[in-house]
Scaffold this active site. Structure first.
Site, mmCIF file in Angstrom:
data_model
loop_
_atom_site.group_PDB
_atom_site.id
_atom_site.type_symbol
_atom_site.label_atom_id
_atom_site.label_comp_id
_atom_site.label_asym_id
_atom_site.label_seq_id
_atom_site.Cartn_x
_atom_site.Cartn_y
_atom_site.Cartn_z
ATOM 1 N N ASP A 24 4.829 6.655 1.135
ATOM 2 C CA ASP A 24 3.519 6.473 0.514
ATOM 3 C C ASP A 24 3.549 6.736 -0.971
ATOM 4 O O ASP A 24 4.520 7.262 -1.509
ATOM 5 C CB ASP A 24 2.535 7.488 1.130
ATOM 6 C CG ASP A 24 1.976 6.987 2.431
ATOM 7 O OD1 ASP A 24 2.035 5.782 2.663
ATOM 8 O OD2 ASP A 24 1.481 7.823 3.214
ATOM 9 N N LYS A 31 -0.086 2.926 -1.938
ATOM 10 C CA LYS A 31 -1.011 2.259 -2.849
ATOM 11 C C LYS A 31 -1.017 2.990 -4.189
ATOM 12 O O LYS A 31 -1.108 4.187 -4.262
ATOM 13 C CB LYS A 31 -2.412 2.320 -2.226
ATOM 14 C CG LYS A 31 -3.470 1.645 -3.056
ATOM 15 C CD LYS A 31 -4.746 1.442 -2.255
ATOM 16 C CE LYS A 31 -5.229 2.681 -1.539
ATOM 17 N NZ LYS A 31 -6.532 2.514 -0.938
ATOM 18 N N MET A 47 -9.852 13.286 -1.354
ATOM 19 C CA MET A 47 -10.248 11.950 -1.829
ATOM 20 C C MET A 47 -11.691 11.925 -2.333
ATOM 21 O O MET A 47 -12.412 10.956 -2.105
ATOM 22 C CB MET A 47 -10.102 10.911 -0.693
ATOM 23 C CG MET A 47 -8.684 10.725 -0.238
ATOM 24 S SD MET A 47 -8.543 9.630 1.186
ATOM 25 C CE MET A 47 -8.893 10.727 2.546
#
Ligand code: SAH
Length: 276
Positions: A39, A61, A176
């Protein structure tokens, strides 16, 4: 169906990015892996542990860099395992804390691929330790809740009982949540959390780049904007944040994560490993 014994998927938690916070099992598996799918939040120094012969596949990402959609990651895992390879799926923090690890395990289960799950140090505990904020503390907070600050629809808050959270008066840890911090603060204050409640926002916890901004619910958004904190960052809300004044240690010492990485990769070099 006959399946060769070697093909197995290891879902491995890589911790918060500092290579010294990997588990011994994670290190051993990284050295032995033939394929590693990793990741975005995997820190430098960690991938150096992977054998040079292994296939390293980035599936994460980064801004401006498109992630593989989850179903494609799942298919890739299965595809590689079906090639009779030892596959490590390396995920930031702990695979089962906001990591979509469960979906990958279900995909393996459905495809009949054997798997193991290796826990990692999740961002909340790493950030607590490295910012000097105990997430629970006798007489201050007997309870801690981990929450995602991000619903599946980008820019919105998850559909949870904000009223209960706001009134609970204990430690809240948002993952997040940097981009939705204004909404989080507004929602909590609306449902009754005191605007004076202490808040810490910690960027890149446990890495030498770690930065911490503290304030109260009422001014944290402004302070974070002033300091231009960036993702990955964790938000800790609650009275425990005040203890940082006495427990802060990491920002006061000078050493480099690069040195750590070198020390670690030497100590666990593939040549010195019985698993290589
Ligand atoms: N599975 C991971 C979390 C993935 S969600 C875990 O257990 O830690 C990604 C979020 O984790 C980031 O947006 C940020 O909120 C948090 N995070 C991950 N690494 C971090 C770090 N080193 N410092 C601060 N927050 C971090």
């Amino acid at each position: 169906m006959h399946r060769p014994i070697k093909s197995k998927v290891y879902l491995v938690g890589a911790g918060p990015g500092n290579p010294e916070l990997l588990t011994l099992k994670a290190v051993r598996l990284l050295q032995a892996a033939e394929v590693v799918l990793y990741d975005r939040l995997i820190g430098e120094g960690i991938l150096e542990l992977v054998s040079p012969e292994a296939e390293l596949i980035f599936v994460g990402k980064a801004s401006g860099n498109h992630a593989l959609p989850q179903p494609e990651i799942n298919s890739l895992l299965i595809e590689k395992a079906n090639e009779n390879k030892m596959v490590v799926r390396l995920k930031g923090g702990d695979p089962f804390i906001f990591g979509r690890g469960g979906e990958e395990v279900l995909a393996c289960r459905e495809a009949g691929i054997p798997f193991e799950i290796v826990p990692g140090i999740t961002a909340a505990t790493a950030v607590g330790a490295y910012s000097g904020i105990p997430l629970t503390h006798r007489g201050v907070s007997p309870l801690v809740t981990f929450i995602t600050g991000h619903a599946s629809k980008s820019g919105t808050l998850p559909d949870i009982q904000w009223e209960l959270l706001a009134k609970s008066n204990h430690t809240l840890v948002f993952y997040m949540g940097l981009s939705t911090l204004p909404l989080i603060a507004k929602e909590l204050i609306f449902y009754g959390t005191s605007p004076d409640t202490p808040v810490a926002v910690v960027q890149e916890g446990s890495l030498t780049r770690q930065r911490t901004v503290t304030g109260i619910l009422d001014n944290i958004v402004e302070k974070v904007e002033q300091q231009q904190l960036k993702s990955p960052a964790l938000i800790i809300i609650g009275e425990v944040v005040k203890l940082r004044e006495y427990m802060q240690w990491f920002e006061e010492q000078s050493y480099s994560s690069f040195d750590d990485a070198i020390a670690l990769s030497t100590a666990f070099s593939p040549e010195s490993s019985k698993y290589s």
